[in-house]
Design a protein around this motif. Structure first.
Motif, mmCIF file in Angstrom:
data_model
loop_
_atom_site.group_PDB
_atom_site.id
_atom_site.type_symbol
_atom_site.label_atom_id
_atom_site.label_comp_id
_atom_site.label_asym_id
_atom_site.label_seq_id
_atom_site.Cartn_x
_atom_site.Cartn_y
_atom_site.Cartn_z
ATOM 1 N N GLU A 90 -6.013 6.773 42.290
ATOM 2 C CA GLU A 90 -6.950 7.009 43.383
ATOM 3 C C GLU A 90 -8.260 6.231 43.285
ATOM 4 O O GLU A 90 -8.877 5.957 44.298
ATOM 5 N N TRP A 91 -8.702 5.916 42.117
ATOM 6 C CA TRP A 91 -10.039 5.349 41.943
ATOM 7 C C TRP A 91 -9.999 3.937 41.376
ATOM 8 O O TRP A 91 -10.606 3.020 41.935
ATOM 9 N N TYR A 92 -9.284 3.750 40.298
ATOM 10 C CA TYR A 92 -9.259 2.467 39.604
ATOM 11 C C TYR A 92 -8.780 1.316 40.481
ATOM 12 O O TYR A 92 -9.357 0.227 40.431
ATOM 13 N N PRO A 93 -7.747 1.496 41.321
ATOM 14 C CA PRO A 93 -7.293 0.367 42.155
ATOM 15 C C PRO A 93 -8.368 -0.158 43.108
ATOM 16 O O PRO A 93 -8.347 -1.328 43.477
ATOM 17 N N ASP A 94 -9.318 0.691 43.481
ATOM 18 C CA ASP A 94 -10.359 0.289 44.426
ATOM 19 C C ASP A 94 -11.551 -0.396 43.760
ATOM 20 O O ASP A 94 -12.423 -0.918 44.457
ATOM 21 N N LEU A 95 -11.606 -0.379 42.442
ATOM 22 C CA LEU A 95 -12.707 -1.042 41.745
ATOM 23 C C LEU A 95 -12.544 -2.551 41.801
ATOM 24 O O LEU A 95 -11.420 -3.066 41.813
ATOM 25 N N THR A 96 -13.664 -3.241 41.815
ATOM 26 C CA THR A 96 -13.637 -4.696 41.671
ATOM 27 C C THR A 96 -13.453 -4.990 40.189
ATOM 28 O O THR A 96 -14.190 -4.473 39.353
ATOM 29 N N LYS A 97 -12.437 -5.795 39.888
ATOM 30 C CA LYS A 97 -12.120 -6.113 38.502
ATOM 31 C C LYS A 97 -12.133 -7.626 38.310
ATOM 32 O O LYS A 97 -11.927 -8.365 39.265
ATOM 33 N N PRO A 98 -12.375 -8.079 37.097
ATOM 34 C CA PRO A 98 -12.375 -9.523 36.851
ATOM 35 C C PRO A 98 -10.959 -10.091 37.007
ATOM 36 O O PRO A 98 -9.964 -9.374 36.905
ATOM 37 N N SER A 99 -10.885 -11.366 37.212
ATOM 38 C CA SER A 99 -9.591 -12.026 37.414
ATOM 39 C C SER A 99 -8.681 -11.907 36.198
ATOM 40 O O SER A 99 -7.466 -11.982 36.311
ATOM 41 N N LEU B 56 -12.351 10.246 24.079
ATOM 42 C CA LEU B 56 -13.551 10.415 24.890
ATOM 43 C C LEU B 56 -13.744 9.256 25.859
ATOM 44 O O LEU B 56 -14.180 9.451 26.998
ATOM 45 N N TRP B 57 -13.405 8.037 25.441
ATOM 46 C CA TRP B 57 -13.558 6.904 26.352
ATOM 47 C C TRP B 57 -12.731 7.106 27.620
ATOM 48 O O TRP B 57 -13.214 6.890 28.726
ATOM 49 N N SER B 58 -11.495 7.538 27.469
ATOM 50 C CA SER B 58 -10.642 7.772 28.636
ATOM 51 C C SER B 58 -11.225 8.855 29.536
ATOM 52 O O SER B 58 -11.183 8.757 30.767
ATOM 53 N N ILE B 59 -11.768 9.873 28.909
ATOM 54 C CA ILE B 59 -12.380 10.965 29.685
ATOM 55 C C ILE B 59 -13.585 10.452 30.460
ATOM 56 O O ILE B 59 -13.746 10.757 31.650
ATOM 57 N N LEU B 60 -14.425 9.661 29.800
ATOM 58 C CA LEU B 60 -15.622 9.141 30.471
ATOM 59 C C LEU B 60 -15.269 8.133 31.558
ATOM 60 O O LEU B 60 -15.757 8.226 32.689
ATOM 61 N N PHE B 61 -14.444 7.152 31.209
ATOM 62 C CA PHE B 61 -14.155 6.074 32.147
ATOM 63 C C PHE B 61 -13.303 6.564 33.316
ATOM 64 O O PHE B 61 -13.650 6.354 34.476
ATOM 65 N N PHE B 62 -12.189 7.192 33.017
ATOM 66 C CA PHE B 62 -11.254 7.588 34.075
ATOM 67 C C PHE B 62 -11.480 9.019 34.558
ATOM 68 O O PHE B 62 -11.475 9.271 35.758
ATOM 69 N N ALA C 214 -18.969 5.176 29.634
ATOM 70 C CA ALA C 214 -17.848 4.702 28.814
ATOM 71 C C ALA C 214 -18.226 3.436 28.054
ATOM 72 O O ALA C 214 -17.812 3.244 26.907
ATOM 73 N N LEU C 215 -19.025 2.578 28.672
ATOM 74 C CA LEU C 215 -19.454 1.346 28.020
ATOM 75 C C LEU C 215 -20.323 1.651 26.798
ATOM 76 O O LEU C 215 -20.138 1.056 25.730
ATOM 77 N N ILE C 216 -21.229 2.578 26.933
ATOM 78 C CA ILE C 216 -22.061 2.977 25.787
ATOM 79 C C ILE C 216 -21.178 3.556 24.686
ATOM 80 O O ILE C 216 -21.307 3.205 23.514
#
Length: 157
Positions: A31-40, A93-99, A107-109
């Motif tokens: 639902e969310w990740y596909p709509d993000l702008t991602k690098p090539s 925790l990264w998965s919880i924060l990012f996704f 998540a970056l921090i």
């Protein structure tokens, strides 16, 4: 036999983290990740499952080898297990924060902190058992790549 049971424990712990990550990731990947702008250079989604499966196996074998070497030589292994436990927690925790929370900024921090623990373990593993250190290296490389990807997604969005 005890040694193989310990390896199974390390594998189960790693795949429990994978389960937590998968649960946190499930809805956002659709639902969310596909709509993000991602690098090539963002990998296709089919890469992540096999990559993480292999990485969790390598990580578990690496920590098991180091733990076994410490035990066989009568060296303390508690700090090794504590570092490993912390990095597993940070991985989840990264998965919880990012996704889960959809917070690439947090998540970056967090992933920078995870990298510090992975580096500390890398150094420790090489000191204990070179093979364990080499087995750990792909995990460190992947999380380094994931950090770069996390930064790019945060920056682009």
């Amino acid at each position: 036999m005890r040694n193989w049971i310990t390896l199974l424990f390390f594998l189960l712990a790693a795949f429990a983290v994978a389960g937590i990550g998968g649960y946190a990731t499930a809805s956002s990947v659709q639902e969310w990740y596909p709509d993000l702008t991602k690098p090539s250079w963002n990998p296709p989604k089919w890469v992540f499952g096999p990559a993480w499966t292999l990485l969790f196996i390598l990580m578990s074998v690496a920590i098991w080898r180091a733990w076994s070497r410490c035990r066989d030589q009568g060296q303390p292994s508690r700090s090794l297990l504590v570092l490993h436990g912390i990095q597993l927690g940070l991985n989840a925790l990264w998965s919880i924060l990012f996704f889960g929370l959809r917070r690439p900024d947090l998540a970056l921090i967090e992933i920078f902190v995870l990298l510090l623990f992975l580096l500390a373990l890398q150094v420790r593993l090489f000191r204990i058992d070179h093979t364990a250190g080499w087995l750990w290296s792909p995990y460190l490389a992947w999380v380094s790549f994931a950090t770069t990807l996390n930064f790019a997604i945060w920056h682009l969005n």
